[in-house]
Design an enzyme around this catalytic site. Structure first.
Site, mmCIF file in Angstrom:
data_model
loop_
_atom_site.group_PDB
_atom_site.id
_atom_site.type_symbol
_atom_site.label_atom_id
_atom_site.label_comp_id
_atom_site.label_asym_id
_atom_site.label_seq_id
_atom_site.Cartn_x
_atom_site.Cartn_y
_atom_site.Cartn_z
ATOM 1 N N HIS A 121 0.835 -1.203 0.000
ATOM 2 C CA HIS A 121 0.000 0.000 0.000
ATOM 3 C C HIS A 121 0.875 1.260 0.000
ATOM 4 C CE1 HIS A 121 -2.862 3.057 1.183
ATOM 5 N NE2 HIS A 121 -2.280 3.212 2.353
ATOM 6 N N HIS B 230 3.499 7.442 5.772
ATOM 7 C CA HIS B 230 2.275 8.118 6.217
ATOM 8 C C HIS B 230 1.468 7.368 7.278
ATOM 9 C CE1 HIS B 230 0.011 5.782 3.097
ATOM 10 N NE2 HIS B 230 -1.033 5.997 3.867
ATOM 11 N N ASP B 231 1.634 6.049 7.369
ATOM 12 C CA ASP B 231 0.862 5.299 8.370
ATOM 13 C C ASP B 231 1.701 4.834 9.555
ATOM 14 O OD1 ASP B 231 -1.754 5.416 7.312
ATOM 15 O OD2 ASP B 231 -1.326 3.815 5.874
ATOM 16 N N GLU C 180 0.349 6.380 12.903
ATOM 17 C CA GLU C 180 -1.037 5.960 13.139
ATOM 18 C C GLU C 180 -1.164 4.456 13.406
ATOM 19 O OE1 GLU C 180 -3.977 7.853 10.580
ATOM 20 O OE2 GLU C 180 -4.991 5.925 10.430
ATOM 21 N N ASP C 181 -0.435 3.666 12.658
ATOM 22 C CA ASP C 181 -0.670 2.217 12.691
ATOM 23 C C ASP C 181 0.433 1.366 13.313
ATOM 24 O OD1 ASP C 181 -3.162 2.444 11.542
ATOM 25 O OD2 ASP C 181 -2.405 2.273 9.497
ATOM 26 N N ASP D 121 -3.584 8.331 -1.219
ATOM 27 C CA ASP D 121 -3.968 7.320 -0.240
ATOM 28 C C ASP D 121 -5.398 6.844 -0.498
ATOM 29 O OD1 ASP D 121 -3.711 5.751 2.114
ATOM 30 O OD2 ASP D 121 -4.586 7.335 3.348
HETATM 31 ZN ZN ZN Z 1 -2.735 4.713 3.875
#
Ligand code: ZN
Length: 191
Positions: A38, A64-65, A68-69, A125
């Site tokens: 991704h 980018h994640d 957050e993840d 995204d």
């Molecule tokens: Zn993403």
């Protein structure tokens, strides 16, 4: 941190970092592809479709994640990639403490305030996520849920138009393709 002729080394560093941090994660789709796919997809959409040559944007897209993840902290990202990249990543990091509905609403509300770098990553995204919904839908997602996801993505992107027309056009095309697929599926279901 100025990026000059060493763009590739920064991109490779980001790929290595992201692949390690997301190593145990898979996409929600039926194919359960590795999460890094991704991130590569988002960076590639920016580079190939959006003609984005700004390395800060590409590096931030790959990362980018991470906050957050994964358990990556803002400090770690700053130490490895500098303030500029980190601030772009933070712009597109949702607060996971908040319920899903609230996060979704906030994404719509905050979209117009995004910097152009963050806005382009956001479009790429959403494009990547909708492509995945077409090609490998998350297990158990009803037609209605997939439609809602696309509608929400469109709502977010509607607020950041004017940043990169090529990315926006590509996003529109993917949304149309999704809508066609949903209609066909519905027809088949009803016949
Ligand atoms: Zn993403």
């Amino acid at each position: 941190m100025p990026f000059e002729n060493d763009g590739v080394s920064h991109v490779l560093h980001a790929l290595r970092f992201a692949s390690e941090r997301h190593r145990d994660q898979r996409r929600k789709g039926g194919e359960a592809s590795p999460y890094i796919n991704h991130l590569i997809d988002v960076a590639d959409i920016l580079w190939s479709v959006g003609d984005v040559r700004d390395i800060t944007t590409i590096v931030a897209a790959i990362l980018h994640d991470t906050i957050e993840d994964t358990d990556t902290t803002r400090e770690e990202l700053t130490d490895s990639f500098g303030e500029e990249v980190t601030s772009v990543v933070l712009e597109i990091t949702d607060d996971k403490e908040l319920p899903n509905v609230v996060r979704k609403r906030l994404q719509v509300e905050h979209a117009a305030e995004l910097s152009s770098r963050a806005a382009m990553i956001k479009i790429a995204d959403k494009t990547s996520n909708i492509k995945d919904i077409i090609c490998s839908p998350p297990v158990g997602w009803s037609l209605e849920r997939r439609r809602e996801y696309v509608a929400w993505g469109k709502e977010v992107v509607a607020r950041i138009r004017g940043t990169n027309p090529a990315l926006e056009k590509n996003f529109d095309r993917i949304c149309e393709k999704a809508a066609e697929g949903f209609s066909a599926e519905e027809k088949e279901y009803n016949s």
